[in-house]
Design a protein around this motif. Structure first.
Motif, PDB file in Angstrom:
ATOM      1  N   ALA A   1      20.507  -5.919 -54.870  1.00  0.00           N
ATOM      2  CA  ALA A   1      21.585  -6.066 -54.051  1.00  0.00           C
ATOM      3  C   ALA A   1      22.441  -4.799 -53.797  1.00  0.00           C
ATOM      4  CB  ALA A   1      22.420  -7.044 -54.336  1.00  0.00           C
ATOM      5  N   PRO A   2      23.264  -4.649 -52.931  1.00  0.00           N
ATOM      6  CA  PRO A   2      24.093  -3.418 -52.771  1.00  0.00           C
ATOM      7  C   PRO A   2      25.161  -3.247 -53.941  1.00  0.00           C
ATOM      8  CG  PRO A   2      24.031  -4.429 -50.774  1.00  0.00           C
ATOM      9  CD  PRO A   2      23.214  -5.442 -51.542  1.00  0.00           C
ATOM     10  N   PRO A   3      25.503  -2.176 -54.415  1.00  0.00           N
ATOM     11  CA  PRO A   3      26.393  -1.925 -55.673  1.00  0.00           C
ATOM     12  C   PRO A   3      27.844  -2.508 -55.137  1.00  0.00           C
ATOM     13  CG  PRO A   3      24.952   0.022 -55.217  1.00  0.00           C
ATOM     14  CD  PRO A   3      24.976  -0.785 -54.111  1.00  0.00           C
ATOM     15  N   CYS A   4      28.081  -2.605 -54.059  1.00  0.00           N
ATOM     16  CA  CYS A   4      29.229  -3.071 -53.494  1.00  0.00           C
ATOM     17  C   CYS A   4      29.389  -4.450 -53.740  1.00  0.00           C
ATOM     18  CB  CYS A   4      29.714  -2.447 -52.388  1.00  0.00           C
ATOM     19  SG  CYS A   4      28.550  -3.080 -50.919  1.00  0.00           S
ATOM     20  N   VAL A   5      28.407  -5.095 -53.829  1.00  0.00           N
ATOM     21  CA  VAL A   5      28.326  -6.630 -54.021  1.00  0.00           C
ATOM     22  C   VAL A   5      28.147  -6.899 -55.361  1.00  0.00           C
ATOM     23  CG1 VAL A   5      26.752  -8.509 -53.466  1.00  0.00           C
ATOM     24  CG2 VAL A   5      27.363  -6.840 -51.715  1.00  0.00           C
ATOM     25  N   ILE A   6      27.373  -6.290 -56.000  1.00  0.00           N
ATOM     26  CA  ILE A   6      27.094  -6.622 -57.623  1.00  0.00           C
ATOM     27  C   ILE A   6      28.313  -6.250 -58.512  1.00  0.00           C
ATOM     28  CG2 ILE A   6      25.836  -5.834 -59.507  1.00  0.00           C
ATOM     29  CD1 ILE A   6      23.424  -5.246 -57.791  1.00  0.00           C
ATOM     30  N   ARG A   7      29.085  -5.282 -58.052  1.00  0.00           N
ATOM     31  CA  ARG A   7      30.325  -4.604 -58.813  1.00  0.00           C
ATOM     32  C   ARG A   7      31.413  -4.936 -57.928  1.00  0.00           C
ATOM     33  NH1 ARG A   7      26.276  -0.999 -59.872  1.00  0.00           N
ATOM     34  NH2 ARG A   7      25.671  -0.935 -62.187  1.00  0.00           N
ATOM     35  N   SER A   8      31.573  -5.832 -57.256  1.00  0.00           N
ATOM     36  CA  SER A   8      32.769  -6.038 -56.407  1.00  0.00           C
ATOM     37  C   SER A   8      33.751  -6.736 -57.057  1.00  0.00           C
ATOM     38  CB  SER A   8      32.326  -7.142 -55.208  1.00  0.00           C
ATOM     39  OG  SER A   8      32.180  -8.589 -55.911  1.00  0.00           O
ATOM     40  N   LYS A   9      34.993  -5.921 -56.579  1.00  0.00           N
ATOM     41  CA  LYS A   9      36.204  -6.148 -57.263  1.00  0.00           C
ATOM     42  C   LYS A   9      36.979  -7.948 -56.932  1.00  0.00           C
ATOM     43  CE  LYS A   9      37.937  -1.468 -56.733  1.00  0.00           C
ATOM     44  NZ  LYS A   9      39.085  -0.485 -55.922  1.00  0.00           N
ATOM     45  N   ARG A  10      37.049  -8.182 -58.125  1.00  0.00           N
ATOM     46  CA  ARG A  10      37.906  -9.627 -57.906  1.00  0.00           C
ATOM     47  C   ARG A  10      38.989  -9.721 -57.406  1.00  0.00           C
ATOM     48  NH1 ARG A  10      36.413 -11.990 -64.058  1.00  0.00           N
ATOM     49  NH2 ARG A  10      33.987 -11.511 -64.041  1.00  0.00           N
ATOM     50  N   ARG A  11      39.177 -10.490 -56.651  1.00  0.00           N
ATOM     51  CA  ARG A  11      40.357 -10.731 -55.977  1.00  0.00           C
ATOM     52  C   ARG A  11      41.414 -11.722 -56.792  1.00  0.00           C
ATOM     53  NH1 ARG A  11      38.762 -12.288 -49.689  1.00  0.00           N
ATOM     54  NH2 ARG A  11      37.751 -10.375 -49.221  1.00  0.00           N
ATOM     55  N   ARG A  12      42.540 -11.303 -56.363  1.00  0.00           N
ATOM     56  CA  ARG A  12      43.540 -11.950 -57.478  1.00  0.00           C
ATOM     57  C   ARG A  12      43.829 -13.256 -56.804  1.00  0.00           C
ATOM     58  NH1 ARG A  12      48.686  -8.040 -58.954  1.00  0.00           N
ATOM     59  NH2 ARG A  12      47.386  -6.744 -60.337  1.00  0.00           N
ATOM     60  N   GLU A  13      43.655 -14.186 -57.735  1.00  0.00           N
ATOM     61  CA  GLU A  13      44.003 -15.683 -57.362  1.00  0.00           C
ATOM     62  C   GLU A  13      45.294 -15.750 -56.809  1.00  0.00           C
ATOM     63  OE1 GLU A  13      42.831 -18.515 -60.298  1.00  0.00           O
ATOM     64  OE2 GLU A  13      40.748 -17.893 -60.142  1.00  0.00           O
ATOM     65  N   GLU A  14      45.693 -16.562 -55.795  1.00  0.00           N
ATOM     66  CA  GLU A  14      47.092 -16.598 -55.367  1.00  0.00           C
ATOM     67  C   GLU A  14      47.931 -17.755 -56.090  1.00  0.00           C
ATOM     68  OE1 GLU A  14      46.943 -17.409 -51.127  1.00  0.00           O
ATOM     69  OE2 GLU A  14      46.107 -15.461 -50.651  1.00  0.00           O
ATOM     70  N   GLN A  15      48.564 -17.091 -56.719  1.00  0.00           N
ATOM     71  CA  GLN A  15      49.628 -18.186 -57.844  1.00  0.00           C
ATOM     72  C   GLN A  15      50.483 -18.973 -56.851  1.00  0.00           C
ATOM     73  OE1 GLN A  15      49.033 -18.723 -60.707  1.00  0.00           O
ATOM     74  NE2 GLN A  15      47.630 -17.013 -61.120  1.00  0.00           N
ATOM     75  N   PRO A  16      50.647 -20.307 -56.997  1.00  0.00           N
ATOM     76  CA  PRO A  16      51.664 -21.021 -56.301  1.00  0.00           C
ATOM     77  C   PRO A  16      53.230 -20.653 -56.484  1.00  0.00           C
ATOM     78  CG  PRO A  16      50.766 -22.198 -58.169  1.00  0.00           C
ATOM     79  CD  PRO A  16      49.989 -21.156 -58.016  1.00  0.00           C
TER      80      PRO A  16
END
Length: 438
Positions: free
Chosen positions: A381-396
């Motif tokens: 898979a492309p490196p941008c997919v394997i090492r994708s940055k995790r998105r911050r979970e939106e806190q309520p």
């Protein structure tokens, strides 16, 4: 000077002379000064024919200072790249045509410098001299996006048809920069340029098949491919122990920082394919995969299909085991032999009679976790997919009304200086004494 055949009407003297003192010639009598005839301004002046103002005062037209600098820059780039003389002449011609065009006459100096490099680039491509866009941008110290935009505009403006250069030509030209012949390095480290180019091209093609090239700059990948090709052609103890840094110092080439990461990624792909070789019994690791590079590249298409098929089989086996374990935990009498999706449908059908349970099942299906990233489940898979940055979970968002309790640890986290500590301790002591009095 007397003029024969002329006589002064006043004194009858024949001593008539031409007076050329002024711009208008006159004939006067030398004895009495009588003016016999006057010339006209329209007559031919003394000393030659009439010369216009522009012709008499015009200076030879000189080239613009920026145009002179641009032409000099084209010559400098041509000398650095050591191109042929016809390429340099063609680049100078293109630069003159583009500079005087309305699309480039009023642009900034940085774009004009990029234009000089683009003229050399298009001349090299037309005369079959392999030069990449990244080489030009690094020479000019200009962003590749800017150089590419100027190159596209120049081709469109001048209506030039430029041929594309193959990756083999670019790698072959890049290999010539490495001082790796027997004249520069010892015999056990020397390598033929043609064999090195052939092996490096095969490694770059493998990198393209395994998505390593996606979104990457070509120069570090070419350096990593040449390094692994050099090691794998004669995998002796001298070459295997030589790191990428020492290899660049040995061959007198400036190391690219991302090249080490590209070497690691190429070795990971080679290990995945090396494990599928039937005659290899020992475990394949990044330290032992270099001697197998020749066999892997020779059979890379078959090994790629085999590795993908084995990966799909392992995923199907894991899904079956997961499904069986989930069915065992639930009601075995109702869900035995069915998939997880079938169990969910059955639960929804059973709960349809009861409004509360049906609504609960629907809410659970809506609030399930989203599917994981597909790059983790793919072998390549492309490196941008394997090492994708995790998105911050939106806190309520919490409603703050000012009545919330503040813990001691939170209060202490705001205390920084010793003075604040003393003041806080004094305030607590005063509060305690006031409470005891009451």
């Amino acid at each position: 000077m007397s003029c024969a055949g002329s006589r002064c009407p006043g004194c009858g003297s024949t001593n008539i002379v031409d007076d050329d003192l002024y711009c208008q010639p006159q004939r006067v009598c030398a004895d009495c000064g009588c003016v016999l005839s006057e010339g006209a301004l329209s007559d031919e002046p003394v000393g030659g024919s009439v010369v216009s103002y522009n012709r008499s005062t015009a200076v030879a037209k000189r080239l613009c200072a920026n145009l002179i600098k641009g032409l000099q820059r084209v010559k400098e780039i041509s000398k650095v790249l050591r191109v042929r003389s016809e390429i340099e002449e063609l680049a100078l011609t293109y630069f003159k045509q583009a500079y005087e065009h309305e699309n480039f006459i009023n642009v900034s100096l940085n774009l004009k410098e990029a234009l000089a490099g683009c003229c050399v680039l298009v001349s090299c491509r037309q005369l079959n001299w392999p030069i990449s866009l990244g080489t030009i941008s690094s020479l000019l110290n200009v962003d590749q996006v800017t150089v590419g935009r100027v190159y596209r505009d120049m081709i469109k403006t001048l209506d030039i048809k430029a041929t594309l250069v193959s990756v083999t030509d670019i790698i072959e030209q890049h290999c010539q920069e490495y001082k790796i012949s027997s004249h520069h390095v010892p015999e056990e480290l020397a390598e033929d340029s043609k064999e090195l180019t052939k092996r490096a091209v095969a490694l770059v093609e493998l990198a393209a098949d395994s998505w390593i090239l996606t979104g990457r700059k070509p120069l570090p990948i070419m350096m990593a491919a040449i390094y692994l090709a050099w090691q794998s052609l004669k995998p002796n103890k001298f070459r295997l122990k030589l790191s990428l840094d020492k290899f660049c110092k040995l061959t007198k080439v400036q190391k690219q920082k991302p090249a080490f990461a590209r070497v690691t990624e190429l070795k990971e792909v080679l290990c995945k394919l090396g494990k599928e070789i039937p005659w290899v019994r020992e475990p394949v690791t990044p330290d032992t995969v270099v001697p197998l590079v020749g066999d892997i590249l020779h059979n890379r298409h078959a090994l790629l299909r085999r590795a993908l098929r084995a990966h799909e089989d392992s995923l199907q086996a894991d899904n079956q085991i997961t499904c069986k374990s989930s069915l065992t935990v639930g009601d075995n009498s109702k869900c035995a032999g069915q998939t997880a999706n079938a169990c969910l449908v059955e639960q929804q059908c059973l709960g349809a009679g009861d409004g509360v349970s049906a609504q609960r099942v629907t809410d659970q299906s809506k609030t399930r976790d989203p599917a994981p990233d597909w790059g983790k489940w793919e072998l390549f898979a492309p490196p941008c997919v394997i090492r994708s940055k995790r998105r911050r979970e939106e806190q309520p968002e919490l409603e703050v009304n000012g009545d919330e309790e503040i813990s001691d640890t939170e209060i202490e986290s705001y205390i920084r200086t010793p003075q604040e500590v003393r003041e806080f301790a004094l305030m607590q002591k005063m509060l305690l004494s006031s409470d005891t009095e009451h």
